[in-house]
Motif scaffolding. Sequence first.
Motif, PDB file in Angstrom:
ATOM      1  N   GLU A 137       0.836  -1.216   0.000  1.00 17.29           N
ATOM      2  CA  GLU A 137       0.000   0.000   0.000  1.00 17.29           C
ATOM      3  C   GLU A 137       0.867   1.262   0.000  1.00 17.29           C
ATOM      4  O   GLU A 137       0.641   2.203  -0.773  1.00 17.29           O
ATOM      5  CB  GLU A 137      -0.925  -0.066   1.238  1.00 17.29           C
ATOM      6  CG  GLU A 137      -2.193   0.726   1.128  1.00 17.29           C
ATOM      7  CD  GLU A 137      -2.828   0.680  -0.275  1.00 17.29           C
ATOM      8  OE1 GLU A 137      -3.015   1.768  -0.823  1.00 17.29           O
ATOM      9  OE2 GLU A 137      -3.101  -0.423  -0.811  1.00 17.29           O
ATOM     10  N   GLN A 139       3.954   1.423  -0.967  1.00 16.02           N
ATOM     11  CA  GLN A 139       4.705   1.476  -2.228  1.00 16.02           C
ATOM     12  C   GLN A 139       3.897   2.196  -3.299  1.00 16.02           C
ATOM     13  O   GLN A 139       4.392   3.109  -3.965  1.00 16.02           O
ATOM     14  CB  GLN A 139       5.055   0.056  -2.692  1.00 16.02           C
ATOM     15  CG  GLN A 139       5.890   0.031  -3.961  1.00 16.02           C
ATOM     16  CD  GLN A 139       6.208  -1.383  -4.434  1.00 16.02           C
ATOM     17  OE1 GLN A 139       5.506  -2.337  -4.105  1.00 16.02           O
ATOM     18  NE2 GLN A 139       7.261  -1.522  -5.211  1.00 16.02           N
ATOM     19  N   ILE A 140       2.633   1.803  -3.439  1.00 13.05           N
ATOM     20  CA  ILE A 140       1.827   2.409  -4.515  1.00 13.05           C
ATOM     21  C   ILE A 140       1.577   3.894  -4.216  1.00 13.05           C
ATOM     22  O   ILE A 140       1.648   4.741  -5.105  1.00 13.05           O
ATOM     23  CB  ILE A 140       0.523   1.606  -4.779  1.00 13.05           C
ATOM     24  CG1 ILE A 140      -0.114   2.031  -6.101  1.00 13.05           C
ATOM     25  CG2 ILE A 140      -0.511   1.728  -3.702  1.00 13.05           C
ATOM     26  CD1 ILE A 140      -0.112   0.986  -7.136  1.00 13.05           C
ATOM     27  N   GLN A 141       1.332   4.200  -2.929  1.00 10.38           N
ATOM     28  CA  GLN A 141       1.105   5.622  -2.568  1.00 10.38           C
ATOM     29  C   GLN A 141       2.331   6.468  -2.900  1.00 10.38           C
ATOM     30  O   GLN A 141       2.217   7.548  -3.480  1.00 10.38           O
ATOM     31  CB  GLN A 141       0.814   5.750  -1.075  1.00 10.38           C
ATOM     32  CG  GLN A 141      -0.653   5.505  -0.740  1.00 10.38           C
ATOM     33  CD  GLN A 141      -0.862   5.366   0.758  1.00 10.38           C
ATOM     34  OE1 GLN A 141       0.008   5.720   1.554  1.00 10.38           O
ATOM     35  NE2 GLN A 141      -2.002   4.839   1.135  1.00 10.38           N
ATOM     36  N   LEU A 144       2.742   6.822  -6.718  1.00  8.65           N
ATOM     37  CA  LEU A 144       1.762   7.757  -7.293  1.00  8.65           C
ATOM     38  C   LEU A 144       2.154   9.196  -6.950  1.00  8.65           C
ATOM     39  O   LEU A 144       2.108  10.083  -7.805  1.00  8.65           O
ATOM     40  CB  LEU A 144       0.352   7.457  -6.754  1.00  8.65           C
ATOM     41  CG  LEU A 144      -0.311   6.192  -7.307  1.00  8.65           C
ATOM     42  CD1 LEU A 144      -1.584   5.871  -6.531  1.00  8.65           C
ATOM     43  CD2 LEU A 144      -0.609   6.353  -8.787  1.00  8.65           C
ATOM     44  N   GLU A 151      -3.055   5.134 -11.519  1.00  9.27           N
ATOM     45  CA  GLU A 151      -2.885   3.966 -10.655  1.00  9.27           C
ATOM     46  C   GLU A 151      -2.592   2.723 -11.506  1.00  9.27           C
ATOM     47  O   GLU A 151      -1.780   1.878 -11.115  1.00  9.27           O
ATOM     48  CB  GLU A 151      -4.139   3.765  -9.794  1.00  9.27           C
ATOM     49  CG  GLU A 151      -3.923   2.669  -8.793  1.00  9.27           C
ATOM     50  CD  GLU A 151      -4.842   2.727  -7.584  1.00  9.27           C
ATOM     51  OE1 GLU A 151      -5.401   3.807  -7.293  1.00  9.27           O
ATOM     52  OE2 GLU A 151      -4.987   1.662  -6.950  1.00  9.27           O
ATOM     53  N   ALA A 154       1.013   2.723 -12.444  1.00  9.58           N
ATOM     54  CA  ALA A 154       1.844   2.414 -11.275  1.00  9.58           C
ATOM     55  C   ALA A 154       1.805   0.911 -10.981  1.00  9.58           C
ATOM     56  O   ALA A 154       2.836   0.286 -10.716  1.00  9.58           O
ATOM     57  CB  ALA A 154       1.349   3.210 -10.070  1.00  9.58           C
ATOM     58  N   ARG A 155       0.612   0.302 -11.074  1.00 14.33           N
ATOM     59  CA  ARG A 155       0.498  -1.137 -10.799  1.00 14.33           C
ATOM     60  C   ARG A 155       1.257  -1.946 -11.857  1.00 14.33           C
ATOM     61  O   ARG A 155       1.903  -2.939 -11.550  1.00 14.33           O
ATOM     62  CB  ARG A 155      -0.969  -1.572 -10.726  1.00 14.33           C
ATOM     63  CG  ARG A 155      -1.635  -1.048  -9.475  1.00 14.33           C
ATOM     64  CD  ARG A 155      -2.902  -1.797  -9.066  1.00 14.33           C
ATOM     65  NE  ARG A 155      -3.534  -1.082  -7.954  1.00 14.33           N
ATOM     66  CZ  ARG A 155      -3.171  -1.165  -6.692  1.00 14.33           C
ATOM     67  NH1 ARG A 155      -2.166  -1.944  -6.329  1.00 14.33           N
ATOM     68  NH2 ARG A 155      -3.794  -0.467  -5.742  1.00 14.33           N
ATOM     69  N   ILE A 158       4.883  -1.870 -10.983  1.00 15.64           N
ATOM     70  CA  ILE A 158       5.201  -2.764  -9.854  1.00 15.64           C
ATOM     71  C   ILE A 158       5.196  -4.224 -10.332  1.00 15.64           C
ATOM     72  O   ILE A 158       6.100  -5.005 -10.016  1.00 15.64           O
ATOM     73  CB  ILE A 158       4.193  -2.558  -8.694  1.00 15.64           C
ATOM     74  CG1 ILE A 158       4.410  -1.173  -8.069  1.00 15.64           C
ATOM     75  CG2 ILE A 158       4.325  -3.660  -7.645  1.00 15.64           C
ATOM     76  CD1 ILE A 158       3.389  -0.766  -7.032  1.00 15.64           C
TER      77      ILE A 158
END
Length: 236
Positions: A137, A139-141, A144, A151, A154-155, A158
């Motif tokens: 969580e 990492q994605i924040q 972004l 999003e 970003a995914r 990853i």
Amino acid sequence: MRIVGLTGGIASGKSTVSNLFKSHDVPIVDADVVAREVLMKGSGGWKKVVAAFGDEILLENGEVNRPRLGQIVISDPDKRQFLNRLLAPYISRGIFWKVLKLWMKGYKVIVLDVPLLFEAKMDKFTKPIIVVWVDPETQIQRLLARDKSSEEDARNRINAQMSLDVKRGKADIVIDNTGSLDDLNQQFQKVFVEVTRPLTWTEFLRSRQGVFAILASFTSGVVLFMKTFNNHTHIS
Ligand SMILES: CC(C)(COP(=O)(O)OP(=O)(O)OC[C@H]1O[C@@H](n2cnc3c(N)ncnc32)[C@H](O)[C@@H]1O)[C@@H](O)C(=O)NCCC(=O)NCCS
Ligand SMILES: Nc1ncnc2c1ncn2[C@@H]1O[C@H](COP(=O)(O)OP(=O)(O)OP(=O)(O)O)[C@@H](O)[C@H]1O
């Protein structure tokens, strides 16, 4: 020489940890910087990539349009593998020269910051291996917030890398960067002590000082042998 591997996932905090090493006078070889250098206009890597992906990945000034190339390869595993394979020899060579320069300057401990350390099988050249881990969580924040991307993008970025949990399982040292920068700093102090402990014999023999010590003892051995040999031939 001790070559420490530093890796993790995208936006897990590798560059932040690299900067801490730099501020403690430990030199860093950054694979992202090398990957940028090998794509510079007119270079061997640039020629290969333009031949493979066409002029549409170029800006008007002839430089590679990195966000465009990123968009093409991040969501397509085959094209990504293809790009990785094209650039891998140039990137490894670039890293090798930077390591050699640091070796010649006499550095005993250096850090290789390589996002794809395991994927590119460069982990066999580094010990210890530090993995900068972060919870998914966070990492994605952070990704972004830093890249201002969608999003989905970003995914995809990853998912284009080996999972951070798998990387954590392969690490000698794990830094959990889910907390604050202060928290990271505290973990770093311990890691720094561990990474800069005295070199083992093998590491010493791989350092410039070690090679000179071997050469010096070999040379003095030869000189001593010659002297003894000459004395013997005079006597007889
Ligand atoms: C695709 C490119 C042009 C996108 O450039 P862009 O400026 O948008 O991103 P940048 O290079 O700053 O990379 C940012 C992060 O993306 C991740 N990343 C980069 N390349 C890859 C890849 N091939 N596979 C998975 N993740 C990657 C890394 O975590 C890296 O830190 C660029 O990343 C590239 O040339 N990649 C292939 C070379 C490579 O393997 N680089 C990683 C060095 S080990
Ligand atoms: N502990 C922390 N608390 C808050 N923000 C952080 C922390 N660590 C890193 N960051 C921020 O998160 C973002 C990602 O960190 P950083 O650039 O160091 O990651 P990276 O692993 O080097 O990424 P990349 O793989 O894209 O090169 C940056 O904006 C950084 O400032």
